[in-house]
Design an enzyme around this catalytic site. Sequence first.
Site, PDB file in Angstrom:
ATOM      1  N   TYR A 464     -99.234 131.359 -21.873  1.00 19.02           N
ATOM      2  CA  TYR A 464     -99.884 131.494 -20.565  1.00 19.02           C
ATOM      3  C   TYR A 464    -101.338 131.852 -20.854  1.00 19.02           C
ATOM      4  CZ  TYR A 464     -95.304 131.367 -18.286  1.00 19.02           C
ATOM      5  OH  TYR A 464     -94.073 130.989 -17.831  1.00 19.02           O
TER       6      TYR A 464
HETATM    7  C1  FAD Z   1     -95.714 124.715 -14.393  1.00 17.10           C
HETATM    8  C2  FAD Z   1     -95.593 125.423 -15.711  1.00 17.10           C
HETATM    9  C3  FAD Z   1     -94.377 125.985 -16.075  1.00 17.10           C
HETATM   10  C4  FAD Z   1     -94.221 126.634 -17.299  1.00 17.10           C
HETATM   11  N1  FAD Z   1     -93.016 127.187 -17.628  1.00 17.10           N
HETATM   12  C5  FAD Z   1     -92.861 127.802 -18.823  1.00 17.10           C
HETATM   13  C6  FAD Z   1     -91.613 128.379 -19.215  1.00 17.10           C
HETATM   14  O1  FAD Z   1     -90.632 128.359 -18.479  1.00 17.10           O
HETATM   15  N2  FAD Z   1     -91.533 128.970 -20.438  1.00 17.10           N
HETATM   16  C7  FAD Z   1     -92.598 129.041 -21.291  1.00 17.10           C
HETATM   17  O2  FAD Z   1     -92.457 129.587 -22.386  1.00 17.10           O
HETATM   18  N3  FAD Z   1     -93.790 128.508 -20.938  1.00 17.10           N
HETATM   19  C8  FAD Z   1     -93.943 127.892 -19.745  1.00 17.10           C
HETATM   20  N4  FAD Z   1     -95.154 127.354 -19.409  1.00 17.10           N
HETATM   21  C9  FAD Z   1     -96.257 127.452 -20.369  1.00 17.10           C
HETATM   22  C10 FAD Z   1     -96.174 126.308 -21.368  1.00 17.10           C
HETATM   23  O3  FAD Z   1     -95.125 126.542 -22.285  1.00 17.10           O
HETATM   24  C11 FAD Z   1     -97.490 126.220 -22.149  1.00 17.10           C
HETATM   25  O4  FAD Z   1     -98.538 125.973 -21.265  1.00 17.10           O
HETATM   26  C12 FAD Z   1     -97.406 125.142 -23.218  1.00 17.10           C
HETATM   27  O5  FAD Z   1     -98.434 125.349 -24.157  1.00 17.10           O
HETATM   28  C13 FAD Z   1     -97.512 123.777 -22.611  1.00 17.10           C
HETATM   29  O6  FAD Z   1     -97.245 122.782 -23.546  1.00 17.10           O
HETATM   30  P1  FAD Z   1     -97.703 121.301 -23.199  1.00 17.10           P
HETATM   31  O7  FAD Z   1     -97.412 120.449 -24.365  1.00 17.10           O
HETATM   32  O8  FAD Z   1     -97.157 120.900 -21.883  1.00 17.10           O
HETATM   33  O9  FAD Z   1     -99.250 121.524 -22.973  1.00 17.10           O
HETATM   34  P2  FAD Z   1    -100.584 120.957 -23.601  1.00 17.10           P
HETATM   35  O10 FAD Z   1    -101.613 121.277 -22.581  1.00 17.10           O
HETATM   36  O11 FAD Z   1    -100.450 119.557 -24.014  1.00 17.10           O
HETATM   37  O12 FAD Z   1    -100.794 121.847 -24.889  1.00 17.10           O
HETATM   38  C14 FAD Z   1    -100.912 123.255 -24.854  1.00 17.10           C
HETATM   39  C15 FAD Z   1    -101.657 123.731 -26.099  1.00 17.10           C
HETATM   40  O13 FAD Z   1    -100.978 123.315 -27.274  1.00 17.10           O
HETATM   41  C16 FAD Z   1    -101.800 122.419 -28.040  1.00 17.10           C
HETATM   42  N5  FAD Z   1    -100.953 121.303 -28.449  1.00 17.10           N
HETATM   43  C17 FAD Z   1    -100.294 120.451 -27.633  1.00 17.10           C
HETATM   44  N6  FAD Z   1     -99.608 119.577 -28.361  1.00 17.10           N
HETATM   45  C18 FAD Z   1     -99.837 119.872 -29.657  1.00 17.10           C
HETATM   46  C19 FAD Z   1     -99.404 119.293 -30.872  1.00 17.10           C
HETATM   47  N7  FAD Z   1     -98.605 118.240 -30.874  1.00 17.10           N
HETATM   48  N8  FAD Z   1     -99.842 119.826 -32.026  1.00 17.10           N
HETATM   49  C20 FAD Z   1    -100.674 120.892 -32.026  1.00 17.10           C
HETATM   50  N9  FAD Z   1    -101.120 121.481 -30.904  1.00 17.10           N
HETATM   51  C21 FAD Z   1    -100.704 120.972 -29.728  1.00 17.10           C
HETATM   52  C22 FAD Z   1    -102.890 121.968 -27.095  1.00 17.10           C
HETATM   53  O14 FAD Z   1    -104.045 121.585 -27.776  1.00 17.10           O
HETATM   54  C23 FAD Z   1    -103.069 123.183 -26.222  1.00 17.10           C
HETATM   55  O15 FAD Z   1    -103.874 124.129 -26.890  1.00 17.10           O
HETATM   56  C24 FAD Z   1     -95.328 126.714 -18.186  1.00 17.10           C
HETATM   57  C25 FAD Z   1     -96.547 126.153 -17.823  1.00 17.10           C
HETATM   58  C26 FAD Z   1     -96.693 125.525 -16.595  1.00 17.10           C
HETATM   59  C27 FAD Z   1     -98.027 124.944 -16.214  1.00 17.10           C
END
Ligand code: FAD
Length: 521
Positions: A464
């Site tokens: 978060y």
């Molecule tokens: C609506 C909502 C609900 C959520 N619910 C939960 C929940 O229930 N439990 C929980 O723990 N978290 C939850 N989150 C938080 C979520 O786990 C984090 O925001 C997570 O980082 C999102 O991953 P993403 O791949 O979707 O995001 P992205 O925006 O793609 O990536 C997030 C971060 O990780 C990096 N990253 C992405 N992919 C890679 C990769 N392949 N290799 C290296 N770095 C990478 C990105 O550069 C960025 O810094 C929620 C967020 C939202 C917006």
Amino acid sequence: MICISSIIHIFSVILLLSASLTSSVSIPEEFINCLSINSQHSIPSSAIYTPNNSSFPQILLSRAQNLRFSEPSTPKPELIFIPLNESHVQAAVICSKQVGVNIRVRSGGHDFEGLSYVSIIEKPFIVLDLVNLRSISVNIDNKSAWVQVGATLGEVYYRIAEKSNVHGFPAGICASVGVGGQITGGGYGALMRKYGLAADNVIDARIVDVKGRVLDRALMGEDLFWAIRGGGGGSFGVILSWKIKLVPVPETVTVFTLNKPFNTKLLYRWQQVADKLDENLSIRIQMQVMNASVVTSYIALFLGGADKLVQVMQQSFPELGLTRKDCIETKWIQSVLYLDGNPVNTSREILLEPKFSFRFYYKSKTDFVKEPVPEIALKEVEKRLLEEDFAVIVWTPYGGMMSKISEYEIPFPHRRGTKFKFHYLTGWSDGEKSERKHMEWIRGVYDYMTPYVSKFPREAYVNYRDVDLGLNNKSNTSVVEASVWGVKYFKGNFKRLVRVKTKVDPDNFFRHEQSIPPLLL
Ligand SMILES: Cc1cc2nc3c(=O)[nH]c(=O)nc-3n(C[C@H](O)[C@H](O)[C@H](O)COP(=O)(O)OP(=O)(O)OC[C@H]3O[C@@H](n4cnc5c(N)ncnc54)[C@H](O)[C@@H]3O)c2cc1C
């Protein structure tokens, strides 16, 4: 013998040539040329989008969750590259280095501060969008699955349930979140009290490192494998896929939601018991304003049948008043849909069509709580919630397996002694117009909570992400500066993360506003 004047002449010709080259070849052109040379597989034009392409805005926003980072004033990438295979990712790393452009890595796009597709601190930058790397291969016999990072959690849950209704995976509640980003920061959900975090249940991974090599666990070594499971995304390389350990779930699980008027006594009691309940039970609270009053929803998953659940509740939390008729027995996969806000009998097929549940402007913050928050402070929180247009505070219980895993096992340190986590969130729909008001509201609540939450450090959940906690400078943030936010996310593990970063990426190629900095050597 070559005289000094001819050396100067040759040097100025080189300078002139390089100046004319840089002025005539744009970053996207240079990057694309480099890709074609460095990728083992050809790259279709549909994998590359520049601002000249009419679909560019649509592609950029396709996985952009927080509209706060979709404004015309938001810095835009020079290019979006959507790799189709691992070799494309390798080429992207090699070429961004060669061209000298910052790379942002996006899997599911749920980063709360938009860091996977927006750079505040440096330009130019490009986005590597991993949406097409989304294969999932489940092996029930050895209770594991290889999952590519572009897959959503919903897809992972669906593919597991397709093969077995007695296996699951302890990751996040929101099905549209990307596997890539989530596991890099921990990943908690309703199975956390029983099995820990998603990152606690990773047994192997494939990553493209700063040299463009593909490494698995054996090749990357245990230090880097430790760092990528909870040390935050975007610091150590591009994760391609995770090998996850499936966990057993019973054929029948039970869910319930009890909506209660705001009641400080009941909230206080929850704080006393929630982390000590049977590990098979997780009751989270969602607190928000409905019809001008604050309502608290107690939302639960129990790994077992309803009769047993009622028994457990009568013994440990009778004050909630749960009855048999409040309970819904179902399969684990349907509980996933239910806990994500759908009716329990919703077709599981919707897990394959990611639903973007929070597509508006928002800001969030987190706190970890070690002692119950007194009732008087809860009254003030109620008052503040009533002052805000749309805000939610989610209380997530810890204890159980979370207290059994050492805080050094992976970088995620919020373990023994944590009662629960607060997630404060405010959202709005009129963009920059009212942003200041809402930011002030959430910062005010956060300030108000200071005496009641973890201290030295005031802990925060890296998934978060909250840039109010501190920002790196362009590429030369000192470890001392970064430790201001680093110890909040990682406590004592921050130092080890810095050591790993210094070893695997000493020039700080993988960087963003809150990436782990290397020690300046
Ligand atoms: C609506 C909502 C609900 C959520 N619910 C939960 C929940 O229930 N439990 C929980 O723990 N978290 C939850 N989150 C938080 C979520 O786990 C984090 O925001 C997570 O980082 C999102 O991953 P993403 O791949 O979707 O995001 P992205 O925006 O793609 O990536 C997030 C971060 O990780 C990096 N990253 C992405 N992919 C890679 C990769 N392949 N290799 C290296 N770095 C990478 C990105 O550069 C960025 O810094 C929620 C967020 C939202 C917006």
